[in-house]
Each structure stands twice: as structure tokens, then as C-alpha cells.
Design a protein around this motif. Sequence first.
Motif, short mmCIF file in Angstrom:
data_model
loop_
_atom_site.label_atom_id
_atom_site.label_comp_id
_atom_site.label_asym_id
_atom_site.label_seq_id
_atom_site.Cartn_x
_atom_site.Cartn_y
_atom_site.Cartn_z
N LYS B 3 0.87 -1.17 0.00
CA LYS B 3 0.00 0.00 0.00
C LYS B 3 0.90 1.21 0.00
CE LYS B 3 -4.44 -0.32 2.46
NZ LYS B 3 -4.83 -1.68 2.43
N ASP B 23 -1.78 0.46 -4.95
CA ASP B 23 -1.98 -0.79 -4.21
C ASP B 23 -1.57 -1.97 -5.07
OD1 ASP B 23 -3.56 -0.29 -1.63
OD2 ASP B 23 -4.53 1.00 -3.11
N ASN B 25 -2.30 -6.07 -4.65
CA ASN B 25 -2.88 -7.14 -3.83
C ASN B 25 -2.17 -8.45 -4.12
OD1 ASN B 25 -4.81 -5.29 -2.85
ND2 ASN B 25 -6.00 -5.61 -4.73
#
Lengths: 339, 247
Positions: B3, B23, B25
Motif C-alpha cells: 500500500k 496498491d 494485492n
Amino acid sequence: MTITFRKERLDRGIKARSADIYALASWRELAYLLAPRMLLIGGVLAFPLLRGLVDAYWLRVMLMACTIALLALSWDLMASVGLVSLGQAMFFGIGGYITGYLSSTLKWPPFITIPIATVAGALLCATLLYPVLRLRGIYFALITLSLPQLFERIIEATKILGGTDGMSGLTPLPDITISLYVIIAVLFATFFGFRRLIDSDYGLVFKGIRDNDRSVIAAGINIYWYKAQAVFIAGLPATFAGAFMTHYNQFVGMSSFAADYSVLPLTSTVVGGIGVFAGALLGAFLLVPISEVLRAYGTLRVVIYCIALVVFVVGRPEGIFRYAQRKYHQFERPVAVEE
Amino acid sequence: MLKVRNLSIFYENALALNSMSLDVNAGEIVGLFGSNSAGKTTLMNTVAGLTLDLKIKEERKGGERITVTGQVNFEGADILNVPPSHRVAQGIVLCRERHPVFRDSTVDENLRISGYTRTRAETRARINQVYDLFPHLVRLRHRRAGLLSGGEQQMLAIGMTLVAHPRLLLLDEPLLGLSPAMQGEIVRAMKDIRQQGIAILVTEQYARPIFPVIDRGYVMENGTLITSGTGMELMDNPEVKSAYFGM
């Protein structure tokens, strides 16, 4: 939204104002430009006049400082072509021995022997180093480290040029004030000359070779020939220093190849700042007197000296000169950064 | 997983990254597109920690002052002041641009050096995985890395990062200077790497070759985030389409 601060570096107003010809219109701006330069130049020029006020010993220290400064300038010019030398003593010793030989056997006066030794010595050094100019970095440094010792041992073993006794009783130089002014004149000529040289198109090739020699080759330039020229030019002040000190001491011996003449110029340049000739000058004029003052501490002197060197190499590799220059020209202020 | 929030970086007074947020993931391939001087490499270096190192170096040298503000979080922890070596141990591994390999070492040695943070057995297993991923490297294993072609060096460079056992792989312009066929090879490898559960953040100037494999993309200009979205969403933006897809 938090606000953090970062420090911003800006040129001082006076630097911006004194950057062009209008600086001549104001005493303040003129003083800003000239003060630091005159402090160095004027200080060096005025020092020999203190003859009656200071001990004669300090005049000799000054002479030594000038010698180391010449060797440091020589080291710095070689470094600007990417040749890191650990053996400026070779230049110093060769200059000394040539002048010693001319003076003792042919009895020529110093004003002939010193110039001949300067040019012939630099030529000899450039010729000797020519085959190893293909080496770079540590390999070149190792060769230059070994060469002064090689000469020392040759002279010791073959007993040529006076062998271990050296050559003594050479023609002395006129009194110390005149000697000092001669070496100071040469020092300034070298300093300003080198500064011009490195800023010229010719000097640009030198810096190019240091930065990226492959690209310089690709530009159609024979870098080895340029490196040889650089060694010759850099050799001139160093061989002069050797020749000059030989006449001053009226003696030349194996001590001319001593490691001191390699290490002191190198440390001076590192402490003062590599790549700016003023740094080499500043370093020599700081280190040589400091090392004399520290003489009182005997062997501890070397310890103090080494610690100072480590502190500078690790903590301030830019050197004193660049640091002082930045503080003189720029100021810092906090500015807010929004997040 | 990763992040980045409001990350700003100044090189002295020049703004290289302007309040950048991003971001990544787990298990994603995220593309980061931008032209030269967009700040892609600066972002990558900051995530990998090289900026921290550069900052200290420049400070000592009295060179440019580098200011970093904002947050970089990796799995919930702020890593902005974690030294780069620790970040590798945590699983963030960067493959710098222009295939950085140890030129004087052989391919095999290069891969072994990269396993420095791992145990010997683990390193050996991962090196074999790299050879499975890039079969082309197998017959080059005793050749000096500096003498390989650009594409081979890039395969080796990616292989080296894999040996370090990344969980987040940062690829900085992996397709730079490679032929279309070789680009295809690298893109295929990226897909395989994702299969192993490794998230990838990849930068490129030209989005088209990696477009099929990315899950999401970000577009940067002059240090600022312009737009982001899935590959299709990016394609729908006419400006982005002409600038980074060449259509």
C-alpha cells in the motif's frame, strides 16, 4: 492532512546578484566575489613577508606546504583522467635526481637545471607509465605504488647516482623569501593553468575518459595518447617540486622517493576535495601545518592524522572546499510539504 | 499487500513523485505505465528501499538532498525506513532496469549469489525452478553473464530475483530493448510467476506487450498519478490509449 517540512536549498541573493557584470557596480557584491579568493591568494602571497615576525621554521613549513600542494595538484589532474596514483613520489624523486645529476656533475646553475629537470622528468615519467596506461583503477594504482620503491632499490643496489649517500653539496637557492616566492609563483601558475585546462575542450576529453572511456574511444579519440599527455602535464608541477626542493636542501637522496610524497598529496586532495583544484591547495595548506603542530605528540600524530582521514573519507567525501563553497553560496529553509 | 499512500519524493528542489498512491494485492500483476521522467523508477526504488540508501549516500557526499514523505506499507507494516536488505528478507525483491547482472560471474554463480538470504537447499531448489521457467538458461549456466545477449541477461536478472524468494516482485522495465519474441518469453514467465502466488508490480513505457497479463494498471505523468483501473478501463481512455498503447 498532515504537514511535514523538508529543507530547501537556495542560492543566496548576493550570489545571484554577483553572477553577472553588474557585480562590479557594488562594493558588497565585489567583496562577496573577491573575499574568499583574496583570502587564499593574499594569505599565501603575504606569508613570506612575515619573516621577521614568525620563526624561520614556519617559513620552511610553508615551503613544504607549497611542495605538497604542487604534488596534490598533480595528483588531482591525474585523477581527473581517471588515473588514481599512489606514487607521486616517483615524479618528485625523478625531478630531484635529474636536477641533482646536472648540478653535481655538470655544475649547471639552478635556473637551468630546474627547468630541464621539470620537463625531462615529466617526459620520462610519462614514457615510463605509457605501457601501463591501459590499466585502470586499482591496477594502475598498484603499479604507481611500486615504481618509486623500484627506483629506490635500483639506486641502492647499483650505487649509481650516489647510491645510498645521495648527492650532496648542490648549488643552493637564494634566500628563503625569494625561494618561497618562486615556488608560490609556480604554484599559482599551475593552479590557474590547470583550472583553465580542465575547463577547455581539451580538458573535457580528460573528464570524458574518467567518466566513460568506452564512449570517448567511440568518439574517435585515442584515449591512451590523451592519458599520456595528461600524465606529462600532471608530471610537470610534481617534477618541478622535486627539482626545487633538491636545490633548496642542496641534497638529493633515496628519501626523495619516500612514501610521504605519495601519501601527503593524496590525503590533502581527499580532505580538501577531489576534482576541484582549490581543494587540493586548501588541503595541503591545512594538513602540512597541522601535521607540524602535531609533531609535539610524537607517534600519536599519525593516529590523529589517520582518524582525520577516515572521518573525511567516510563522513565528508566531498571535501572541505565543496562543503565551504556550498555554505557560502547557499542557504537552507524549511518548506511545508502537504500530504 | 503493498500500500503506497501519498508518497512524495523531492530530489533537492525537484519533485519526482507527487502524492502517489498505489496498491498491489496478493497474486496480482499490476502495471505501472508512464513515459521517461514519470517517476516509475523512483517509485520502484523507494518501495525496494534503494532510495533510502541513495539518500544517505548523497547526504554524506553533500550532494542532492532527497526528501521522502508519505507511507509505504507492506502487509500492514510501515517499511519506509526499513533498510533494503531487510525488505528482501520480508519478500520485496526488485529487478532493476537494464538487466543488472554480475557481469564477471557465470549464470550459475549469479543465481547462487541471489540466494544469499536463503538456505543452501532452498536456493538450490529455487535455482532449478528458474531453469524450469527459463529452459534457455540451462545451456548457458557456465557462461559469463556479461557476455550474454540482452534478452538472456534479462531472463537471468528475473531468475536472480526469483531465487531470493520474493512475495512481491518489482520488475522495472523488463522488456527494455528486447525483441518481440523475447518480450513474449518474459511476459509468459510473468504469468508463470503469478501462478506461484507471487505478486508483480511491473513498469513499462509501452503497455501493449504486457497488457494481456496485467490485472490492473496505473498511469503516471511527471510524478503524478493520472488514472488507474483494469486493463480494459485504461484502454477506454483515449489519451492513455494513444500514449501507452500506440493506437
